[in-house]
Scaffold this motif. Structure first.
Motif, mmCIF file in Angstrom:
data_model
loop_
_atom_site.group_PDB
_atom_site.id
_atom_site.type_symbol
_atom_site.label_atom_id
_atom_site.label_comp_id
_atom_site.label_asym_id
_atom_site.label_seq_id
_atom_site.Cartn_x
_atom_site.Cartn_y
_atom_site.Cartn_z
ATOM 1 N N GLU A 1 -66.786 35.114 -58.321
ATOM 2 C CA GLU A 1 -66.082 35.486 -57.096
ATOM 3 C C GLU A 1 -66.142 34.357 -56.069
ATOM 4 O O GLU A 1 -65.141 34.066 -55.409
ATOM 5 N N ASN A 2 -67.286 33.723 -55.941
ATOM 6 C CA ASN A 2 -67.410 32.601 -55.006
ATOM 7 C C ASN A 2 -66.519 31.438 -55.416
ATOM 8 O O ASN A 2 -65.885 30.801 -54.577
ATOM 9 N N THR B 1 -73.681 39.338 -66.106
ATOM 10 C CA THR B 1 -74.627 39.884 -65.142
ATOM 11 C C THR B 1 -74.001 39.906 -63.755
ATOM 12 O O THR B 1 -72.947 39.298 -63.523
ATOM 13 N N LYS B 2 -74.630 40.600 -62.843
ATOM 14 C CA LYS B 2 -74.135 40.641 -61.469
ATOM 15 C C LYS B 2 -74.089 39.232 -60.889
ATOM 16 O O LYS B 2 -73.176 38.889 -60.146
ATOM 17 N N HIS B 3 -75.064 38.420 -61.246
ATOM 18 C CA HIS B 3 -75.106 37.038 -60.762
ATOM 19 C C HIS B 3 -73.872 36.258 -61.244
ATOM 20 O O HIS B 3 -73.284 35.499 -60.478
ATOM 21 N N ASP B 4 -73.512 36.457 -62.497
ATOM 22 C CA ASP B 4 -72.326 35.782 -63.037
ATOM 23 C C ASP B 4 -71.067 36.207 -62.287
ATOM 24 O O ASP B 4 -70.209 35.386 -61.978
ATOM 25 N N VAL C 1 -70.821 37.418 -59.189
ATOM 26 C CA VAL C 1 -70.838 36.867 -57.831
ATOM 27 C C VAL C 1 -70.473 35.389 -57.855
ATOM 28 O O VAL C 1 -69.708 34.908 -57.011
ATOM 29 N N ARG C 2 -70.988 34.667 -58.840
ATOM 30 C CA ARG C 2 -70.683 33.239 -58.961
ATOM 31 C C ARG C 2 -69.188 33.022 -59.182
ATOM 32 O O ARG C 2 -68.567 32.154 -58.556
#
Length: 103
Positions: free
Chosen positions: A54-55, A46-49, A51-52
């Motif tokens: 990338e952070n 998911t997009k959340h995964d 972004v996580r």
């Protein structure tokens, strides 16, 4: 005339049964496709995964950069001390030569 109508109805019935079987087959194939798509959707990030991740990568890269910076600073300190020691050794060698030459 009744025979012709009956024969026509019979042919139509046979064709309808074939169409019904084809529809059943298509429904089962569609169900399998839907199941495969559901599986694929659940496996997708998911997009959340993203972004996580990338952070987390950003944090790791910062830590690596900080480590590189620290190593570079320490190397500079060691080179400076080594230069100072080389100067002292040269000075001491010169003094030793002068002392030996005086004797």
């Amino acid at each position: 005339m009744d025979d012709k109508v009956f024969t026509l109805l019979e042919k139509m019935y046979v064709e309808m049964q074939g169409m019904k079987q084809n529809m059943t087959t298509m429904e089962s194939k569609m169900t399998a496709i839907e199941s495969n798509m559901t599986t694929m959707e659940s496996n997708m990030a998911t997009k959340h995964d993203i972004v996580r991740l990338e952070n987390k990568m950003d944090t790791n890269f910062k830590a690596l950069y900080d480590g590189l910076k620290l190593n570079t600073e320490k190397l500079y300190d060691v080179e400076t001390r080594l230069g100072s020691l080389e100067d002292k050794v040269e000075k001491n060698e010169l003094e030793i030569r002068v002392i030996k030459g005086a004797n």
